[in-house]
Design an enzyme around this catalytic site. Structure first.
Site, PDB file in Angstrom:
ATOM      1  CG  ASN A  69      -2.215  -0.786   0.913  1.00 36.76           C
ATOM      2  OD1 ASN A  69      -3.023  -0.399   0.085  1.00 36.76           O
ATOM      3  ND2 ASN A  69      -2.373  -1.912   1.595  1.00 36.76           N
TER       4      ASN A  69
ATOM      5  CG  HIS B 166     -10.137  -3.217   8.260  1.00 37.07           C
ATOM      6  ND1 HIS B 166      -9.305  -3.821   9.183  1.00 37.07           N
ATOM      7  CD2 HIS B 166     -11.201  -4.043   8.113  1.00 37.07           C
ATOM      8  CE1 HIS B 166      -9.853  -4.962   9.577  1.00 37.07           C
ATOM      9  NE2 HIS B 166     -11.002  -5.132   8.946  1.00 37.07           N
TER      10      HIS B 166
ATOM     11  CD  GLU C 274      -6.082  -3.588   1.398  1.00 37.86           C
ATOM     12  OE1 GLU C 274      -5.208  -3.010   2.051  1.00 37.86           O
ATOM     13  OE2 GLU C 274      -6.313  -4.804   1.509  1.00 37.86           O
TER      14      GLU C 274
HETATM   15  C1  GRF Z   1      -3.389  -4.748   3.798  1.00 37.26           C
HETATM   16  O1  GRF Z   1      -4.371  -5.693   3.495  1.00 37.26           O
HETATM   17  C2  GRF Z   1      -3.955  -3.741   4.743  1.00 37.26           C
HETATM   18  O2  GRF Z   1      -5.284  -3.413   4.522  1.00 37.26           O
HETATM   19  C3  GRF Z   1      -3.827  -4.462   6.041  1.00 37.26           C
HETATM   20  O3  GRF Z   1      -2.580  -5.126   5.972  1.00 37.26           O
HETATM   21  C4  GRF Z   1      -2.257  -5.360   4.619  1.00 37.26           C
HETATM   22  C5  GRF Z   1      -0.944  -4.685   4.417  1.00 37.26           C
HETATM   23  O4  GRF Z   1      -0.417  -4.902   3.203  1.00 37.26           O
HETATM   24  N1  GRF Z   1      -4.050  -3.595   7.142  1.00 37.26           N
HETATM   25  P1  GRF Z   1       0.866  -4.107   2.723  1.00 37.26           P
HETATM   26  O5  GRF Z   1       1.899  -4.129   3.827  1.00 37.26           O
HETATM   27  O6  GRF Z   1       0.441  -2.707   2.368  1.00 37.26           O
HETATM   28  O7  GRF Z   1       1.342  -4.868   1.543  1.00 37.26           O
END
Ligand code: GRF
Length: 223
Positions: free
Chosen positions: A17, A108, A178
């Site tokens: 993310n 989330h 996301e």
């Molecule tokens: C994502 O699914 C986020 O929503 C959750 O943890 C995961 C993190 O993924 N809270 P990354 O570290 O961004 O790849």
């Protein structure tokens, strides 16, 4: 909007993310937003490596519970106008929430207020969704308050749960949205399109969020 919004990203994992924010927003063509700092919950995580590759200053949370003093000071010194929790697993201490209320958001990987709260992170969220028989999941971005996954909801993106889905397949499709939802919300914040009202609700300055922006997505995308 003349000033660029500095964003501090907090992460505990691989940081995909964070990468989506960097790729979409931390680019010379974007004068509204830049990533000011990345804070990792422990050393050696992928998110910190990604930040270093992009020459973004990094910090690692010390392994002590100091009531939020280190985090508050680090965020203050960074000068960030918005704090983004992108896969951050620790509870944000109440003292930090109080000093930055309305300036901390979290993503989330489910449709809150369902499938959130203490212990609901990572694979466990998707396992619970599949187990429940729910036919729709998705991603939620919300303001952070003193309770896990509880603050005012800013935007959501629905993803269908397919009959053949296991937790891994669902997680992969949710993660793909996301990566689109989170940068879009950060950009909307930078443009002053919404804020947390004194009553604790999300107040929109215009019509950006109608839900129409975010359609059901069933295709699998990998990063
Ligand atoms: C994502 O699914 C986020 O929503 C959750 O943890 C995961 C993190 O993924 N809270 P990354 O570290 O961004 O790849």
């Amino acid at each position: 909007m003349s000033e660029s919004l500095g964003v501090a990203v907090l992460a505990s994992g691989s940081g995909t993310n964070l990468q989506a924010i960097i790729d979409r927003l931390h680019v010379p063509a974007n004068v509204h937003v830049h990533v000011e700092a990345v804070i990792g919950s422990r050393p050696g995580i992928g998110a910190l490596e990604r930040a270093e590759r992009h020459a973004i200053p990094t910090h690692t949370h010390p392994p002590v519970d100091d009531g939020g003093d280190w985090l508050r000071e680090t965020l203050e010194v960074s000068g960030a106008g918005l704090v983004v929790l992108a896969g951050w697993l620790k509870l944000i201490p109440a003292s930090v929430v109080r000093s930055l209320r309305g300036r901390i958001i979290n993503i989330h990987p489910a449709l809150l207020p369902s499938f959130g709260g203490p212990g609901m992170y990572g694979r466990r969220v998707h396992e619970a969704v599949v187990e429940s028989g729910a036919r729709v999941s998705g991603a939620t971005v919300h303001f952070v308050d003193e309770i896990y996954d509880h603050g005012a909801i800013i935007a959501q993106w629905p993803v269908p749960v397919l009959a053949v889905d296991d937790a891994e397949a669902l997680a992969s499709r949710v993660l793909a949205v996301e990566h689109r939802l989170l940068p879009a919300v950060v950009e909307a914040y930078a443009e002053g399109r919404f804020e947390l009202s004194a009553a604790g609700r999300v107040a929109w300055a215009g019509s950006w969020y109608s839900g129409d922006e975010f359609k059901m997505v069933s295709s699998k995308t990998t990063d």
